[in-house]
Design an enzyme around this catalytic site. Structure first.
Site, short mmCIF file in Angstrom:
data_model
loop_
_atom_site.label_atom_id
_atom_site.label_comp_id
_atom_site.label_asym_id
_atom_site.label_seq_id
_atom_site.Cartn_x
_atom_site.Cartn_y
_atom_site.Cartn_z
N GLN A 1 0.81 -1.21 0.00
CA GLN A 1 0.00 0.00 0.00
C GLN A 1 0.85 1.26 0.00
OE1 GLN A 1 -2.47 -0.42 3.48
NE2 GLN A 1 -3.62 -2.15 2.64
N HIS B 1 -0.91 0.02 5.81
CA HIS B 1 -1.29 0.99 6.83
C HIS B 1 -0.21 2.04 7.08
CE1 HIS B 1 -4.39 -2.05 8.70
NE2 HIS B 1 -4.49 -1.93 7.38
N GLU C 1 -14.16 4.94 10.62
CA GLU C 1 -14.54 6.01 11.54
C GLU C 1 -14.18 7.39 11.00
OE1 GLU C 1 -13.73 3.59 15.75
OE2 GLU C 1 -12.62 5.43 15.30
N TYR D 1 -8.19 7.37 20.59
CA TYR D 1 -9.41 6.98 19.88
C TYR D 1 -9.63 5.47 19.83
CZ TYR D 1 -9.87 11.85 19.31
OH TYR D 1 -10.02 13.19 19.62
N TYR E 1 -11.28 -9.70 10.59
CA TYR E 1 -11.72 -10.34 9.35
C TYR E 1 -12.15 -11.78 9.59
CZ TYR E 1 -9.80 -6.21 7.15
OH TYR E 1 -9.55 -4.90 6.79
#
Length: 388
Positions: A97, A161, A253, A263, A274
């Site tokens: 990613q 990520h 979110e 958070y 998953y």
């Protein structure tokens, strides 16, 4: 705080007219599609094609567009024409990613030509997110004075990520995001940059009013407990900072990151692993903040912007969030007094592919990029009143 993406410039009529002319010229190359929404009809034009998984987009004062390609290339787009690669980029590792991710302009870009890039860098222990500052040449063909001003403090071998959206505030400091790097527990490690919204000065130093500037955690950290935030914006009128992040299976979110707040990921979540297993202790726990809004099932959110522009007064102050999974743009109608989400509207669903980023152009239109091998730049504007 005022976000660099939507600054209004005093005496900017000539610049705005020039930018609008260039965008209009670009849209003429492809036929636009008229799409009804709940409050206004919009026109969607493809203003450039042939990009390799574009990730971030910025409009320059003269109307040209800077676009990052995740594969490691920065392009200038003018009049629908995509330039050769901008030269002089820092070393970028395109893996999983990761790659060349966001681009953001300094508040004084019109004078300084300074911009910021987020990207995946390689280090001794694998990969991590980094931020560089550079100057763009007057002709837009090269970067000079390239300086890495931030590198996350723990690299790892995972290819996911990385974050990493950038938002520049009115005091010139940079807010940016880093995901948990696929190692969830890192989001609760206060000495780890992963799973956080961070804030630095434009030279990479630590702002004196950061919540941990004097210790207790990594000094760059603004907030923690984030899974993988890829959208970040500051409301130019209220100064509120918003972030949107990927959940696991459900639990995407929208948050309002505040200094020193946590958070919750992975201790609390509105999603599941998953595998179907529950995450943490549930949806609430003492010491953790609640999201402003969440999605279940996930929409796989990308970029986000608080709409402040003249073209769509009906959307003033609303959040616009791109979505990869359902290939759409989501509008969250915010209450003008409380800031709470009143309603959600889903636009363009499945029509244009995976939408990765959204920005507000100088004329109030929306600029979006599609995360595809043949990626496009889309312009969403108000449809003419006479259109059928």
């Amino acid at each position: 705080m005022t976000h660099h993406r939507k600054r209004k410039r005093a005496g900017a009529s000539l610049i705005a007219a020039s930018a609008a002319f260039l965008l209009a010229a670009a849209t003429s190359a492809f036929a636009g599609e008229i799409i009804p929404t709940s409050e206004v009809r919009v026109e969607v034009d493809v203003i450039a094609k042939g990009l390799d998984h574009p990730w971030g987009i910025e409009q320059l004062p003269d109307g040209a567009l800077l676009v990052t390609e995740r594969s490691g290339t920065l392009r200038l787009v003018r009049g629908g024409e995509v330039s050769a690669p901008v030269t002089g980029l820092p070393p970028v590792t395109a893996s999983g990613q990761g790659g060349l991710l966001d681009v953001a302009l300094a508040r004084d870009f019109a004078d300084s030509r300074t911009l910021f890039l987020s990207y995946t860098a390689r280090g001794d222990n694998g990969l991590g997110t980094a931020i560089a500052r550079a100057r763009l040449s007057e002709d837009g063909s090269r970067l000079t004075e390239v300086t890495e001003i931030f590198r996350m403090n723990r690299f790892s071998g995972t290819g996911r990520h990385f974050g990493s959206r950038i938002s520049v505030s009115d005091d010139g400091t940079l807010f940016f995001t880093i995901g948990d790097r696929g190692e969830a527990e890192r989001a609760q490690d206060m000495d780890d940059h992963a799973g956080a919204v961070l804030r630095i000065n434009a030279d990479g130093s630590i702002p004196a009013d950061n919540p941990y500037a004097d210790g207790g955690a990594a000094a760059e950290i603004w907030s923690k407990g984030h899974r993988n935030p890829q959208g970040l914006d500051i409301d130019s009128e209220t100064g509120v900072l918003y972030a949107v992040e990927h959940g696991a299976r459900g639990g995407d979110e929208v948050n309002r990151p505040k200094p020193g707040q946590n958070y919750g990921w992975p201790e609390i979540s509105y999603g599941r692993h998953y595998s179907g297993a529950e995450i943490g202790v549930g949806t609430r726990a003492e010491g953790f903040e609640q999201p402003l809004h969440y999605w279940d099932p996930s929409i796989a959110p990308g970029g986000m912007v608080v709409y402040r522009g003249d073209m769509f007064p009906e959307w003033d102050g609303d959040l616009l969030v791109t979505a990869l999974k359902f290939q759409m743009l989501v509008r969250l109608d915010l209450d003008r007094e409380t800031g709470e989400v009143l309603a959600e509207e889903r636009l363009l669903k499945g029509d244009y592919g995976r939408i990765r980023d959204v920005r507000v152009a100088s004329d109030g239109a929306l600029l979006m990029v599609t995360d595809e091998g043949n990626g496009e730049i889309l312009r969403l504007s108000r449809a003419p009143a006479s259109s059928n």
